[in-house]
Scaffold this active site. Structure first.
Site, PDB file in Angstrom:
ATOM      1  N   LYS A 190     -13.846 -15.102 -17.609  1.00 44.14           N
ATOM      2  CA  LYS A 190     -13.578 -16.271 -16.739  1.00 44.14           C
ATOM      3  C   LYS A 190     -13.371 -17.515 -17.593  1.00 44.14           C
ATOM      4  O   LYS A 190     -12.455 -18.290 -17.352  1.00 44.14           O
ATOM      5  CB  LYS A 190     -14.736 -16.523 -15.753  1.00 44.14           C
ATOM      6  CG  LYS A 190     -14.894 -15.552 -14.628  1.00 44.14           C
ATOM      7  CD  LYS A 190     -13.832 -15.647 -13.562  1.00 44.14           C
ATOM      8  CE  LYS A 190     -12.667 -14.766 -13.838  1.00 44.14           C
ATOM      9  NZ  LYS A 190     -12.681 -13.394 -13.485  1.00 44.14           N
ATOM     10  N   TRP A 217       7.420 -15.139 -13.337  1.00 40.32           N
ATOM     11  CA  TRP A 217       6.518 -14.916 -14.464  1.00 40.32           C
ATOM     12  C   TRP A 217       7.349 -14.134 -15.463  1.00 40.32           C
ATOM     13  O   TRP A 217       7.702 -12.980 -15.230  1.00 40.32           O
ATOM     14  CB  TRP A 217       5.303 -14.113 -14.016  1.00 40.32           C
ATOM     15  CG  TRP A 217       4.248 -13.981 -15.063  1.00 40.32           C
ATOM     16  CD1 TRP A 217       3.216 -14.849 -15.299  1.00 40.32           C
ATOM     17  CD2 TRP A 217       4.108 -12.923 -16.022  1.00 40.32           C
ATOM     18  NE1 TRP A 217       2.463 -14.398 -16.351  1.00 40.32           N
ATOM     19  CE2 TRP A 217       2.977 -13.224 -16.820  1.00 40.32           C
ATOM     20  CE3 TRP A 217       4.831 -11.769 -16.318  1.00 40.32           C
ATOM     21  CZ2 TRP A 217       2.549 -12.408 -17.861  1.00 40.32           C
ATOM     22  CZ3 TRP A 217       4.408 -10.964 -17.351  1.00 40.32           C
ATOM     23  CH2 TRP A 217       3.273 -11.277 -18.108  1.00 40.32           C
ATOM     24  N   GLU A 275      -9.950 -17.395 -19.556  1.00 39.03           N
ATOM     25  CA  GLU A 275      -8.688 -17.492 -18.823  1.00 39.03           C
ATOM     26  C   GLU A 275      -8.448 -18.858 -18.208  1.00 39.03           C
ATOM     27  O   GLU A 275      -7.297 -19.278 -18.099  1.00 39.03           O
ATOM     28  CB  GLU A 275      -8.506 -16.366 -17.810  1.00 39.03           C
ATOM     29  CG  GLU A 275      -9.575 -16.216 -16.787  1.00 39.03           C
ATOM     30  CD  GLU A 275      -9.331 -15.009 -15.876  1.00 39.03           C
ATOM     31  OE1 GLU A 275      -8.233 -14.467 -15.831  1.00 39.03           O
ATOM     32  OE2 GLU A 275     -10.287 -14.621 -15.185  1.00 39.03           O
ATOM     33  N   HIS A 334     -25.443  -6.172 -34.659  1.00 31.20           N
ATOM     34  CA  HIS A 334     -24.506  -5.326 -35.405  1.00 31.20           C
ATOM     35  C   HIS A 334     -23.233  -6.068 -35.779  1.00 31.20           C
ATOM     36  O   HIS A 334     -22.196  -5.440 -35.986  1.00 31.20           O
ATOM     37  CB  HIS A 334     -24.196  -4.063 -34.600  1.00 31.20           C
ATOM     38  CG  HIS A 334     -25.418  -3.276 -34.293  1.00 31.20           C
ATOM     39  ND1 HIS A 334     -26.053  -2.493 -35.228  1.00 31.20           N
ATOM     40  CD2 HIS A 334     -26.181  -3.208 -33.171  1.00 31.20           C
ATOM     41  CE1 HIS A 334     -27.136  -1.946 -34.682  1.00 31.20           C
ATOM     42  NE2 HIS A 334     -27.230  -2.377 -33.429  1.00 31.20           N
ATOM     43  N   GLU A 360     -17.610 -10.364 -17.921  1.00 29.56           N
ATOM     44  CA  GLU A 360     -16.882 -11.080 -16.872  1.00 29.56           C
ATOM     45  C   GLU A 360     -17.009 -12.598 -17.056  1.00 29.56           C
ATOM     46  O   GLU A 360     -16.037 -13.337 -16.876  1.00 29.56           O
ATOM     47  CB  GLU A 360     -17.408 -10.627 -15.496  1.00 29.56           C
ATOM     48  CG  GLU A 360     -16.805 -11.315 -14.286  1.00 29.56           C
ATOM     49  CD  GLU A 360     -15.293 -11.162 -14.149  1.00 29.56           C
ATOM     50  OE1 GLU A 360     -14.667 -10.418 -14.909  1.00 29.56           O
ATOM     51  OE2 GLU A 360     -14.739 -11.853 -13.273  1.00 29.56           O
ATOM     52  N   ARG A 406       1.654 -15.812  -8.193  1.00 27.57           N
ATOM     53  CA  ARG A 406       2.219 -14.621  -8.823  1.00 27.57           C
ATOM     54  C   ARG A 406       3.009 -14.932 -10.087  1.00 27.57           C
ATOM     55  O   ARG A 406       3.430 -14.022 -10.811  1.00 27.57           O
ATOM     56  CB  ARG A 406       3.142 -13.895  -7.837  1.00 27.57           C
ATOM     57  CG  ARG A 406       2.442 -13.429  -6.588  1.00 27.57           C
ATOM     58  CD  ARG A 406       3.426 -12.787  -5.653  1.00 27.57           C
ATOM     59  NE  ARG A 406       3.959 -11.564  -6.213  1.00 27.57           N
ATOM     60  CZ  ARG A 406       3.424 -10.366  -6.062  1.00 27.57           C
ATOM     61  NH1 ARG A 406       2.335 -10.230  -5.361  1.00 27.57           N
ATOM     62  NH2 ARG A 406       3.981  -9.304  -6.600  1.00 27.57           N
ATOM     63  N   LYS A 430      -1.315 -13.562 -10.959  1.00 30.40           N
ATOM     64  CA  LYS A 430      -2.349 -12.894 -10.167  1.00 30.40           C
ATOM     65  C   LYS A 430      -2.127 -11.389 -10.089  1.00 30.40           C
ATOM     66  O   LYS A 430      -3.056 -10.620 -10.091  1.00 30.40           O
ATOM     67  CB  LYS A 430      -2.326 -13.499  -8.755  1.00 30.40           C
ATOM     68  CG  LYS A 430      -3.416 -13.014  -7.850  1.00 30.40           C
ATOM     69  CD  LYS A 430      -4.703 -13.700  -8.158  1.00 30.40           C
ATOM     70  CE  LYS A 430      -5.858 -13.142  -7.379  1.00 30.40           C
ATOM     71  NZ  LYS A 430      -7.114 -13.315  -8.128  1.00 30.40           N
ATOM     72  N   ASN A 460      11.732  -8.998  -8.424  1.00 30.99           N
ATOM     73  CA  ASN A 460      10.393  -8.897  -9.000  1.00 30.99           C
ATOM     74  C   ASN A 460      10.259  -7.488  -9.555  1.00 30.99           C
ATOM     75  O   ASN A 460      10.369  -6.522  -8.795  1.00 30.99           O
ATOM     76  CB  ASN A 460       9.334  -9.152  -7.919  1.00 30.99           C
ATOM     77  CG  ASN A 460       7.938  -8.763  -8.373  1.00 30.99           C
ATOM     78  OD1 ASN A 460       7.632  -8.841  -9.555  1.00 30.99           O
ATOM     79  ND2 ASN A 460       7.097  -8.355  -7.446  1.00 30.99           N
ATOM     80  N   GLY A 461      10.034  -7.376 -10.867  1.00 30.53           N
ATOM     81  CA  GLY A 461       9.895  -6.056 -11.472  1.00 30.53           C
ATOM     82  C   GLY A 461      10.582  -6.024 -12.820  1.00 30.53           C
ATOM     83  O   GLY A 461      10.821  -7.073 -13.427  1.00 30.53           O
ATOM     84  N   CYS A 483       5.907 -12.540 -10.440  1.00 27.95           N
ATOM     85  CA  CYS A 483       7.062 -13.042  -9.711  1.00 27.95           C
ATOM     86  C   CYS A 483       6.821 -12.886  -8.206  1.00 27.95           C
ATOM     87  O   CYS A 483       6.280 -11.885  -7.746  1.00 27.95           O
ATOM     88  CB  CYS A 483       8.368 -12.342 -10.051  1.00 27.95           C
ATOM     89  SG  CYS A 483       8.821 -12.491 -11.765  1.00 27.95           S
TER      90      CYS A 483
HETATM   91  C1  F6R Z   1      -9.206 -11.910 -14.168  1.00 23.55           C
HETATM   92  C2  F6R Z   1      -8.219 -11.224 -13.366  1.00 23.55           C
HETATM   93  C3  F6R Z   1      -7.513 -10.051 -13.957  1.00 23.55           C
HETATM   94  C4  F6R Z   1      -7.410  -8.932 -12.909  1.00 23.55           C
HETATM   95  C5  F6R Z   1      -6.560  -7.784 -13.447  1.00 23.55           C
HETATM   96  C6  F6R Z   1      -6.507  -6.635 -12.471  1.00 23.55           C
HETATM   97  O1  F6R Z   1      -9.762 -12.977 -13.481  1.00 23.55           O
HETATM   98  O2  F6R Z   1      -7.945 -11.594 -12.262  1.00 23.55           O
HETATM   99  O3  F6R Z   1      -8.148  -9.596 -15.109  1.00 23.55           O
HETATM  100  O4  F6R Z   1      -8.694  -8.505 -12.596  1.00 23.55           O
HETATM  101  O5  F6R Z   1      -5.259  -8.242 -13.697  1.00 23.55           O
HETATM  102  O6  F6R Z   1      -5.958  -7.038 -11.260  1.00 23.55           O
HETATM  103  P1  F6R Z   1      -6.150  -6.203  -9.939  1.00 23.55           P
HETATM  104  O7  F6R Z   1      -7.600  -6.225  -9.601  1.00 23.55           O
HETATM  105  O8  F6R Z   1      -5.314  -6.905  -8.924  1.00 23.55           O
HETATM  106  O9  F6R Z   1      -5.678  -4.816 -10.225  1.00 23.55           O
END
Ligand code: F6R
Length: 615
Positions: free
Chosen positions: A491, A75, A494, A510, A487, A27, A610, A101-102, A2
């Site tokens: 990527k 969100w 997501e 395994h 990673e 957000r 984010k 937000n929260g 949010c």
């Molecule tokens: C993946 C991604 C998330 C963040 C995770 C932690 O692309 O962006 O997995 O890495 O939500 O976020 P931060 O780094 O902001 O604590």
């Protein structure tokens, strides 16, 4: 999760609010809304399911006048995305509007009390209880909004950044914060508020980061007032922002994610600026130098993080253990915070977070603090909650990351961890001088090698369309490149919504090997580094024997894997420990191009946000 934005001043509020929401849309983007006290003294609340663009469309024929307002992009946590659950929420009398937000944890109890006092609710959100509670307290105590917000929040358990406006008082916005970010922008006779500085930077560089349990009153005609919940006035510190507006724009790229992938050579240079000196063979990380004794005596390092930051932490473990010979554990912050971990006085907890706001990582920091453990932050967003709660730390200096999928923040985190490992090794005398110098030079050479690596983008774009048929991918890597495989898989998942799993290459035998057939693309991170190369070649043989389709990330000049793989992407040679900084780039680009072919919204993938400020 949010985004909130607010404005009070002499200008029209609506364009400022809408632009602010667009900047904060990363957000959350399942519904959006705004409230204005219009020029005809009405409290107008407009909200709709969907994105900010849907809100703009919705208000086309509405009264959007007024020089004070608040706005929200959501969100969903409590209550599905819908018009009714969108913010702002307004009070029973229609006099107050509030954004939040929260999460309000004790909302069932508060709601029950309000229902007993004749209040009815229009939404399924936890937030609506706040606006009704504030109104109820205003009426029953006969007090003004500022005072009523303070009093109401003493009854609230949870996390919040809120802003409230009142129809009868077009001269004040009241805002408050606990565990969710809130920034106030100080202009000339005008004030702004935001979940971060991005909606504010266009108008003023002067900001105040609101502290937990503070309530702020922004009035047109006077300085902002900051109070705690006990009505004691608090002083505040105005900070000059370093961010620039161009950092928040796409700069000619079709998506923020692509821009951020291409920014990596620059961000890594920024990250190393003033810290790495190749001529003098030195690494200076002030957070470590200032706490030299602690790092010398550290019994153990525990890294806490989530998602991509956790993957960076895994690489950090390999780096720190290898260079500085200190044992490192890497924990999901969400697990660490709830499992009563054994912590010693001479442990160091390192919290890694791009946003600096991730709820679980912040809670892990608080847990470590409560056990008197020294906490070191590796964060990107300056002034965010985690760096403000850690004892020391290093910023990653990657600049604002707006694409929801993390790219440049990841490589900047790995770079800071490499600097920490080298700096600790220097202090602890665990690396021979020639090796230390070789590594410093190797790290300094990475940005130029990233530039070379990025040249594969067009090639990746061409072959990525071949794989859009796939419903599953496997990513494999060994040693330093095992976290890179994780990673790469994250990527792809997501942003393209294709299922993908990352494994240490040797683990394939395994279990996951059962999945391999001619339909299964297997991405193998297979650089030509002494310790693992032969083993990875064997793993590729095993995949080919089962007709899997191999995409290999190889070192330029490698001829063996080139022959075996169905597709190969070359990266420049580098020291084994720094290969992740290069090898991840083709994986970021592959995820991006596959998602584009599948017509996904790469910057705002479904269900994600984010900044994960809820558990
Ligand atoms: C993946 C991604 C998330 C963040 C995770 C932690 O692309 O962006 O997995 O890495 O939500 O976020 P931060 O780094 O902001 O604590």
């Amino acid at each position: 999760m949010c985004g909130i934005v607010g404005y009070i001043g002499a200008r029209d509020a609506y364009p400022i609010l809408i632009k602010g929401l667009k900047r904060l849309e990363y957000r959350g983007y399942d519904s959006a809304g705004l409230a204005l006290v219009t020029n005809s003294d009405q409290l107008a609340v407009y909200k709709t399911k969907g994105k900010v663009a849907d809100l703009e469309h919705y208000v086309l024929d509405k009264d959007i006048t007024g020089s004070m307002g608040i706005a929200h992009t959501r969100w969903a946590t409590h209550g599905e995305p819908s018009d009714a659950n969108a913010h702002p929420h307004y009070s029973q009398s229609g006099h107050l509007a509030l954004i939040h937000n929260g999460i309000i944890e004790n909302y069932p109890v508060l709601k029950e009390n309000l229902v007993q006092n004749g209040y009815t609710f229009r939404s399924n959100t936890d937030t609506e209880v706040l606006v009704q509670l504030i109104e109820y307290i205003m009426f029953t105590h006969g007090i003004d909004l500022f005072h009523a917000v303070q009093l109401s929040l003493t009854q609230v358990v949870g996390a919040y950044a809120i802003a409230v406006i009142e129809r009868n008082n077009p001269n004040a916005i009241v805002a408050a914060r606990k565990s969710s970010p809130l920034v106030i922008g100080i202009g000339e006779g005008e004030y702004f508020l935001g979940s971060d500085a991005s909606p504010i930077i266009e108008y003023t560089k002067k900001v105040v980061y609101v502290n937990d349990d503070e309530v702020v009153c922004l009035r047109r005609d006077r300085e902002p007032q900051f109070y705690n919940l006990n009505r004691v006035e608090k002083s505040h510190r105005i900070i000059e922002l370093e961010m620039t507006l161009s950092q928040l724009e796409k700069g000619g790229y079709p998506h923020f994610m692509l821009k951020e992938i291409f920014e990596q050579p620059h961000t890594i240079r920024e990250c190393m600026r003033g810290r790495v000196n190749v001529e003098h063979n030195s690494i200076t990380l002030s957070g470590i130098i200032d706490n030299r004794e602690r790092f010398l005596k550290a019994r153990r390092i525990i890294i806490v993080a989530c998602g991509t930051s956790w993957h960076a932490g895994l690489i950090g473990k390999y780096l720190i253990e290898s260079f500085a010979r200190v044992p490192v554990e890497v924990e999901y912050a969400s697990e660490f915070r709830y499992r009563n971990p054994v912590l010693y006085d001479d442990d160091i907890v390192v919290a890694i977070s791009q946003s600096g706001e991730t709820a679980d990582t912040l809670a892990a920091v608080e847990l470590a603090r409560s056990r008197n453990v020294f906490v070191y932050g590796v964060c990107n967003v300056v002034g965010s909650s985690i760096p403000r709660r850690t004892h020391s730390g290093s910023y990653t200096h990657a600049g604002p990351e707006i694409g929801v999928a993390s790219t440049k923040a990841f490589t900047a985190q790995v770079t800071v961890l490499a600097l920490m490992a080298l700096c600790m090794a220097r202090e602890r005398k665990t690396l021979p001088q020639p090796e230390f110098e070789h590594l410093v030079a190797g790290l300094a050479a990475i940005p130029a090698k990233m530039e070379e690596t990025l040249q594969v983008s067009d090639f990746i774009k061409k072959f990525s369309c071949i794989f859009t048929y796939a419903h599953n991918f496997i990513y494999l890597g060994r040693g330093y490149n095992f976290p890179v495989a994780l990673e790469g898989a994250l990527k792809l998942k997501e942003i393209s919504y294709i299922h993908a799993e990352g494994y240490p290459a040797a683990e394939m035998k395994h279990g996951p090997i059962a999945l391999i057939d001619q339909e299964m693309p297997v991405v193998v991170v297979a650089p030509n580094n002494k310790s693992m190369y032969e083993k990875v070649v064997s793993n590729i043989h095993e995949i080919k024997a089962r007709k899997g389709r191999v995409v290999a990330i190889i070192t330029r000049g490698d001829t063996v894997i080139k022959e075996m793989a169905d597709y190969f992407i070359e990266i420049p040679p580098a020291e084994e420990c720094f290969v992740p900084l290069l090898a991840v780039i083709p994986l970021q680009l592959m995820a991006y191009h596959i998602a584009i072919v599948k017509d996904r919204n790469v910057d705002q993938p479904r269900n994600l946000a984010k900044s994960v400020t809820v558990e």
